[in-house]
Design a protein around this motif. Structure first.
Motif, mmCIF file in Angstrom:
data_model
loop_
_atom_site.group_PDB
_atom_site.id
_atom_site.type_symbol
_atom_site.label_atom_id
_atom_site.label_comp_id
_atom_site.label_asym_id
_atom_site.label_seq_id
_atom_site.Cartn_x
_atom_site.Cartn_y
_atom_site.Cartn_z
ATOM 1 N N SER A 141 0.823 -1.206 0.000
ATOM 2 C CA SER A 141 0.000 0.000 0.000
ATOM 3 C C SER A 141 0.863 1.264 0.000
ATOM 4 C CB SER A 141 -0.953 0.002 1.197
ATOM 5 O OG SER A 141 -0.246 0.050 2.420
ATOM 6 N N ARG A 286 -4.309 1.386 8.676
ATOM 7 C CA ARG A 286 -5.360 2.401 8.663
ATOM 8 C C ARG A 286 -5.787 2.807 10.074
ATOM 9 N NH1 ARG A 286 -8.150 0.971 2.858
ATOM 10 N NH2 ARG A 286 -7.478 -1.172 3.156
ATOM 11 N N GLU A 439 -9.448 -5.135 9.639
ATOM 12 C CA GLU A 439 -8.354 -5.362 8.690
ATOM 13 C C GLU A 439 -7.027 -5.496 9.421
ATOM 14 O OE1 GLU A 439 -6.487 -3.199 4.728
ATOM 15 O OE2 GLU A 439 -6.887 -1.999 6.523
ATOM 16 N N SER A 457 -9.009 -6.594 3.533
ATOM 17 C CA SER A 457 -8.508 -5.397 2.858
ATOM 18 C C SER A 457 -9.504 -4.871 1.832
ATOM 19 C CB SER A 457 -7.168 -5.690 2.189
ATOM 20 O OG SER A 457 -6.167 -5.921 3.152
ATOM 21 N N THR A 458 -10.173 -5.777 1.121
ATOM 22 C CA THR A 458 -11.170 -5.355 0.132
ATOM 23 C C THR A 458 -12.325 -4.634 0.817
ATOM 24 O OG1 THR A 458 -10.597 -7.187 -1.336
ATOM 25 C CG2 THR A 458 -12.737 -6.139 -1.671
ATOM 26 N N ASP A 461 -11.097 -1.217 1.911
ATOM 27 C CA ASP A 461 -10.994 -0.341 0.733
ATOM 28 C C ASP A 461 -12.367 0.197 0.339
ATOM 29 O OD1 ASP A 461 -8.260 -0.547 0.403
ATOM 30 O OD2 ASP A 461 -8.382 -2.205 -1.029
ATOM 31 N N GLU A 464 -13.712 2.596 2.989
ATOM 32 C CA GLU A 464 -12.936 3.830 2.991
ATOM 33 C C GLU A 464 -13.384 4.763 1.869
ATOM 34 O OE1 GLU A 464 -8.296 5.111 3.678
ATOM 35 O OE2 GLU A 464 -8.700 3.505 2.224
ATOM 36 N N GLY A 465 -13.879 4.181 0.793
ATOM 37 C CA GLY A 465 -14.366 4.992 -0.318
ATOM 38 C C GLY A 465 -15.450 5.966 0.093
#
Length: 468
Positions: A141, A286, A439, A457-458, A461, A464-465
């Motif tokens: 990342s 994160r 995560e 992680s997916t 992600d 987080e969007g």
């Protein structure tokens, strides 16, 4: 006042007596009324009076100068702005580079003020190390992030990759995969900065009234418990306390960040760890961790906190055992020799988070309002930029400060993006935080199945969007 010493390690370290300035007890008429004696308010007053000494400026604060996030943060003075990548993406390459240079110069600008005003706040410009450690996904990342920076026009003078051996020359963390190093960050003692800045502002002729909360405000007028201030300009510099001045709370959420500090560590321990140039550091999860080595050889380490339903401020920052334990676990993974170290201080603060995580510097000329906020966790440096920008806007200047994509000139407060109503705020923010915790726990678990790691992680992600 002993009670204010417990706000943070930083306030506890102050050698000056924390005497309260007098409250405002009679009506005032001024050119600029600034609500809040934290970084934003004090920087705004400083640059206004430096450029326009004839202006009549007054600052009020509900507590004392530095009571809020300015006296509680992690001491990172960053040449960055939260979400700058998305805002600069709208500019030409030449404009983007000019804006980036403006941001990167923030630590140098602050240093020039410290020298001019004789403010000793343990300033050290050692750069920052964004470390990949604890699990290999952090390296992937961070390398992707570095590639994005280069696509935005940065170069190795701004950000460069350090392999494990090069990283060890500055910082030795357990299970290191490498790090991104940037020179555009300094560390300092936050309370010494805010208290020194308050004295500098007073020397310029700006009175600061403490224990003077704003209980109501409208165009041209601020009411306090004992007096009314009439002013051509009002600067609500309240950041994490935006909910206390409606309607600011629609545009900024109060979220918390929580920190701990160890006892002073012996030189033999620091010889094992590093950080001998005042570097800031974090690791690439994160959880948003951040740390520094203080001037008296403590480790200060923080991580993301939470959000309370309805935007309620957290007043009690006596950290719970679990809050302290999480931060001990995170830094103990990086520095196993510190797993059992004594923690002497724990604290936190309310900071302001803007919708879509875009900081803003706004000037509503019709209503005579100028405000800057939504810094997230990058406020120590962003407040200096905000104060300079608000001063330029109030003084009617058109320059590099006022031409940035985060500046809203001659726009109403309603032009700022608003957060959705409850319970959407609470559900959304806590879903994001829980996905990040899940995560981190999954990836930090040795031998966890690859599909579990990818799924964690997916999910993070995807969620987080929603922050954007």
């Amino acid at each position: 006042m002993q009670a204010w010493r417990t706000i943070s390690l930083w306030m506890d370290q102050l050698e000056e007596p924390l005497c309260v300035r007098p409250a405002l007890d009679q009506d005032l008429e001024v050119d600029v009324c600034i609500i809040g004696a934290g970084y934003t308010g004090l920087w705004t007053a400083y640059y206004l009076k430096r450029q326009a000494p004839q202006l009549n400026v007054a600052v009020i604060d509900a507590n004392i100068a530095g009571y809020g996030a300015s006296g509680r943060n992690g001491g990172w003075l960053m040449g960055n702005l939260l979400g700058e990548d998305r805002m600069l993406a709208t500019l030409s390459p030449q404009q983007s580079r000019a804006s980036t240079d403006l941001l990167h110069d923030i630590p140098n600008e602050v240093h020039s003020v410290l020298q001019r005003e004789g403010i000793d706040c343990d300033y050290r410009k050692g750069g920052v190390l964004y470390c990949a450690a604890r699990y290999p996904e952090q390296e992937r990342s961070l390398r992707a992030y570095l590639d994005d920076l280069y696509r935005q026009g940065m170069n190795e003078d701004d950000y460069r990759w350090l392999g494990p051996e090069a990283l060890n020359g500055q910082l030795r963390v357990s299970n290191a995969y490498g790090a991104i190093f940037s020179p555009h960050v300094a560390t300092l003692q936050p309370a010494k900065l805010v208290r020194g800045l308050a004295r500098a502002v007073e020397r310029l002729g700006v009175p600061i009234y403490e224990n003077t909360p704003a209980i109501d405000w409208r165009t041209g007028e601020v009411r306090t418990p004992q007096a009314t201030i009439r002013s051509q300009w009002i600067v609500p510099a309240v950041e994490g306390y935006a909910a206390s001045l409606p309607p600011l709370g629609r545009h900024q959420l109060p979220v918390q960040s929580l920190l701990v500090a160890t006892e002073p560590l012996p030189e033999s321990t620091w010889a094992q760890i590093g950080l001998d140039q005042g570097q800031a550091f974090s690791e690439g999860s994160r959880q948003v961790t951040y740390g520094q080595r203080t001037a008296d050889n403590r480790l200060v380490f923080g991580a993301r906190g939470g959000y309370r339903f309805g935007g309620r401020l957290r007043e009690d920052f006596s950290l719970t055992d679990s809050e302290i334990a999480l931060r001990r676990y995170l830094f103990g993974d990086l520095f196993p020799q510190l797993k059992d170290v004594r923690i002497t201080h724990s604290w936190g603060g309310n900071l302001g988070m803007a919708r879509r995580f875009h900081p803003h510097m706004l000037c509503d000329r019709q209503r005579g309002i100028a405000l800057s906020g939504g810094y997230g966790g990058e406020g120590v440096g962003a407040t200096n930029l905000g104060g300079r920008t608000l001063a330029a806007l109030i003084l009617g200047q058109h320059n590099a400060l006022t031409a940035q994509p985060w500046v809203y000139d001659n726009r109403p407060l309603s032009s700022l993006a608003s957060w959705p109503p409850e319970p959407c705020r609470w559900l959304g923010y806590n879903a994001i935080i829980r996905s990040f915790v899940h995560e981190d726990q999954t990836l930090a678990q040795p031998g966890s199945a690859p599909w579990r790691r990818r799924l964690a992680s997916t999910l993070a992600d995807f969620i987080e969007g929603f922050m954007r």
